[in-house]
Scaffold this motif. Sequence first.
Motif, PDB file in Angstrom:
ATOM      1  N   ALA A   4     -30.807  17.541 -43.195  1.00  0.00           N
ATOM      2  CA  ALA A   4     -30.703  16.361 -44.054  1.00  0.00           C
ATOM      3  C   ALA A   4     -32.009  16.102 -44.801  1.00  0.00           C
ATOM      4  O   ALA A   4     -32.015  15.851 -46.012  1.00  0.00           O
ATOM      5  CB  ALA A   4     -30.315  15.138 -43.221  1.00  0.00           C
ATOM      6  N   VAL A  56     -28.715  13.297 -50.662  1.00  0.00           N
ATOM      7  CA  VAL A  56     -28.344  13.266 -49.251  1.00  0.00           C
ATOM      8  C   VAL A  56     -29.205  12.199 -48.558  1.00  0.00           C
ATOM      9  O   VAL A  56     -30.438  12.287 -48.586  1.00  0.00           O
ATOM     10  CB  VAL A  56     -28.577  14.636 -48.586  1.00  0.00           C
ATOM     11  CG1 VAL A  56     -28.320  14.551 -47.093  1.00  0.00           C
ATOM     12  CG2 VAL A  56     -27.681  15.695 -49.220  1.00  0.00           C
ATOM     13  N   ALA A  78     -31.210  10.924 -45.939  1.00  0.00           N
ATOM     14  CA  ALA A  78     -31.825  11.419 -44.704  1.00  0.00           C
ATOM     15  C   ALA A  78     -32.273  10.286 -43.790  1.00  0.00           C
ATOM     16  O   ALA A  78     -32.358  10.465 -42.575  1.00  0.00           O
ATOM     17  CB  ALA A  78     -33.019  12.316 -45.039  1.00  0.00           C
TER      18      ALA A  78
END
Length: 268
Positions: A19, A29, A31
Motif C-alpha cells: 500500500a 491508494v 496507505a
Amino acid sequence: MHGVWEFVLHHGYGLMFAAVFVEQLGAPVPAVPVLLAMGAMAGLGYYSLPLSLLLAIVATLAPDTLWYYLGRRRGDSILALLCKLSLEPDTCVRTTTNAFDRWGPATLLVAKFVPGLSTVAPPLAGSARLPVGRFLAFDAAGSLLWAGSALAVGFLLRRKVEQFAEALSNFGLGLLVVVGSPLAAWIFWKLWQRERAMRLYRIARLQPTDLKALLDSGEPTYIIDLRGPKAIKRSGFKLPGALMLPQEEIDVHLRDLPSGAHLVFYCS
C-alpha cells in the motif's frame, strides 16, 4: 474477527508494504488506513511496531528514490507528467515548486502530509539537483514522521480501530457503501473539474509555432514568464524577451502594458 480485520491480520506486513509503495508511486491508494491498522495490531501484540516502521520507511524511500533520479534526469518534464495525472493539474506544478523554492529540502519533511506534494516532491528535488545524500536524509526523516505518526495513532487507538474493523466486517458491503460514497462523490467531482479545466486549457493553449507566427506578424505581443527565478534556473533556459513578473504583483504590472496587446503566459 472476520473479513477485513482478519485479512489485514494475516497479510499485515506485505499489505502495508504494498500500500505504501504503490501510493508513493503516485497511485490513489490510501496507505494511511493500512498504517493505522498495523499500528493497532502492533498494540494488540500481533506485529512488531519497530519492524512495521522500518518496512514503511523502506517502502517509501524506494519509489521516492526512483522519482528523484527521474527528476534529476528529465527535469521539470517529469513534474508536468505527474501533474497531468493529478486531480488538480492547474495548480499542481505551481504549488509544489513554490513550496520547494521557499523551504528547500525541508519540504521533504512535510511532503507526505500534503496531498499532491507527496509524489511530486522527490522528482522536484532531483530537478533542483539536491545532492543524493541530503535527499535521502530529508526524505527518510519525512517518511519517519509520516509513517511513524500514523502507526503511533493506530497504536494508541488500537481498541477503537479494532472495533471499527469488526463493525466493518459485521455490516459488510453496506458500511463500505456508506463510508465510501462521500469519497467517491468527491473524486468524481474533482475529475469533472479536471476535465473542464483541461478543455479550457486546450482551447486557450498556444503552440510554439503559433506564438512564432504571432511574433512575426508585428502585432504587439508580450510573453509573461510566471516561473520563479529558481524554477528558471532549474530548467536551464529563459524565454527570449519574456517579462518575469511575480505572480502576486502581476495585475499591477499588466496595467502598464498597452491596451489591445496580445498577452502570452508561460508557467511550465
